[in-house]
Design a protein around this motif. Structure first.
Motif, PDB file in Angstrom:
ATOM      1  N   VAL A  48      -0.003   0.740  -6.058  1.00  0.00           N
ATOM      2  CA  VAL A  48       1.314   0.169  -6.336  1.00  0.00           C
ATOM      3  C   VAL A  48       2.407   1.183  -6.011  1.00  0.00           C
ATOM      4  N   LEU A  49       2.177   2.443  -6.386  1.00  0.00           N
ATOM      5  CA  LEU A  49       3.161   3.493  -6.115  1.00  0.00           C
ATOM      6  C   LEU A  49       3.424   3.623  -4.615  1.00  0.00           C
ATOM      7  N   LYS A  50       2.364   3.581  -3.816  1.00  0.00           N
ATOM      8  CA  LYS A  50       2.521   3.686  -2.360  1.00  0.00           C
ATOM      9  C   LYS A  50       3.327   2.512  -1.817  1.00  0.00           C
ATOM     10  N   THR A  51       3.087   1.329  -2.367  1.00  0.00           N
ATOM     11  CA  THR A  51       3.837   0.149  -1.942  1.00  0.00           C
ATOM     12  C   THR A  51       5.306   0.290  -2.285  1.00  0.00           C
ATOM     13  N   ALA A  52       5.576   0.794  -3.497  1.00  0.00           N
ATOM     14  CA  ALA A  52       6.960   0.989  -3.927  1.00  0.00           C
ATOM     15  C   ALA A  52       7.666   2.025  -3.059  1.00  0.00           C
ATOM     16  N   ALA A  53       6.951   3.102  -2.726  1.00  0.00           N
ATOM     17  CA  ALA A  53       7.546   4.158  -1.896  1.00  0.00           C
ATOM     18  C   ALA A  53       7.900   3.638  -0.501  1.00  0.00           C
ATOM     19  N   ALA A  54       7.088   2.717  -0.005  1.00  0.00           N
ATOM     20  CA  ALA A  54       7.311   2.165   1.337  1.00  0.00           C
ATOM     21  C   ALA A  54       8.330   1.033   1.347  1.00  0.00           C
ATOM     22  N   GLY A  55       8.689   0.532   0.159  1.00  0.00           N
ATOM     23  CA  GLY A  55       9.647  -0.565   0.089  1.00  0.00           C
ATOM     24  C   GLY A  55       9.065  -1.911   0.438  1.00  0.00           C
ATOM     25  N   ASP A  56       7.749  -2.083   0.239  1.00  0.00           N
ATOM     26  CA  ASP A  56       7.075  -3.318   0.650  1.00  0.00           C
ATOM     27  C   ASP A  56       6.768  -4.269  -0.511  1.00  0.00           C
ATOM     28  N   GLU A  57       7.352  -4.022  -1.682  1.00  0.00           N
ATOM     29  CA  GLU A  57       6.891  -4.755  -2.863  1.00  0.00           C
ATOM     30  C   GLU A  57       7.309  -6.219  -2.900  1.00  0.00           C
ATOM     31  N   ALA A  58       8.365  -6.602  -2.194  1.00  0.00           N
ATOM     32  CA  ALA A  58       8.914  -7.956  -2.332  1.00  0.00           C
ATOM     33  C   ALA A  58       7.896  -9.033  -1.980  1.00  0.00           C
ATOM     34  N   SER A  59       7.193  -8.877  -0.859  1.00  0.00           N
ATOM     35  CA  SER A  59       6.246  -9.909  -0.418  1.00  0.00           C
ATOM     36  C   SER A  59       4.802  -9.411  -0.437  1.00  0.00           C
TER      37      SER A  59
END
Length: 225
Positions: A48-59
């Motif tokens: 989840v942290l990696k997703t948040a760092a990449a800015g990909d969390e919306a979809s």
């Protein structure tokens, strides 16, 4: 190992995995197999942290952000082998598989709890702690990027008021924000871990381990007066 597993479908939104982690006070979910090989997967707070760092969390979907090629443990593994696998692989959770099915999960916190009374008392907390500390005063997303870049599970946050102790933001705090759909561009000092413990550098590892198990967290801020 813990046998009460929290599971998600690979097609679920990643936010659903975040909600389940927060609701069940865990840092990982077993991903139900939808593939031909039948092997379950795992999605963790680190994913989840990696997703948040990449800015990909919306979809984001679980299947696109779960741990790639996870390591599995057998139920009869000794704890030493599980700990060695985690340290060498750089992760904190092991799905336990028997006959192709997930029957449990073991985490570094489970091992710390089991060994907290057995750590050699002469070792002070100052010996294994990282020496490079950067006080943050930024957004949650930038903190997430720093943690991913440096392979850290938490970051120390600069106090807003002078002569106040620092705060801490951890992977779990990012998971909590995503579970609520909050903005990760928010200031990190407004989203600190609500539960934390400060220690002196001369604490023993046993004291630190017991504090983490009792408080239900994975990080202790070391403060030298």
């Amino acid at each position: 190992m813990r046998t009460e597993l929290v599971t998600v479908a690979s097609s679920d939104p990643l936010r659903r995995a975040c909600e389940l982690m927060i609701e069940n006070v865990v840092n990982a979910c077993i991903v139900e197999s939808e593939g031909t090989d039948g092997s379950p997967g795992i999605v963790t707070s680190r994913d989840v942290l990696k997703t948040a760092a990449a800015g990909d969390e919306a979809s984001a979907r679980v299947q696109d952000h779960s741990t790639p090629e996870p390591t599995y443990a057998d139920p009869d593994w000794p704890l030493e082998r599980a700990a060695q696998a985690m340290v060498s692989g750089g992760f904190r959770h092991l799905p336990v598989i028997e006959d192709g099915n997930a029957v449990g999960i073991v985490s570094i916190r489970d091992i710390v709890g089991r060994w907290s009374e057995e750590i050699r008392p002469g070792i002070e907390i100052r010996e294994p702690q990282p020496s490079e500390i950067e006080l943050l005063h930024t957004s949650v997303r930038e903190a997430a990027k720093l943690m991913v870049d440096r392979n850290l599970g938490s970051a120390v946050v600069e106090p807003v008021k002078p002569k106040r102790p620092p705060g801490i933001v951890a992977e779990r705090d990012v998971v909590d924000l995503l579970s609520r759909g909050d903005d990760l561009e928010a200031r990190v000092d407004a989203n600190l871990s609500p539960r934390m413990t400060f220690s002196a550098p001369d604490w023993s590892l046993t004291q630190a381990a017991q504090a983490m198990i009792k408080g239900g967290f994975l990080h202790v801020v070391v403060v030298d007066a």
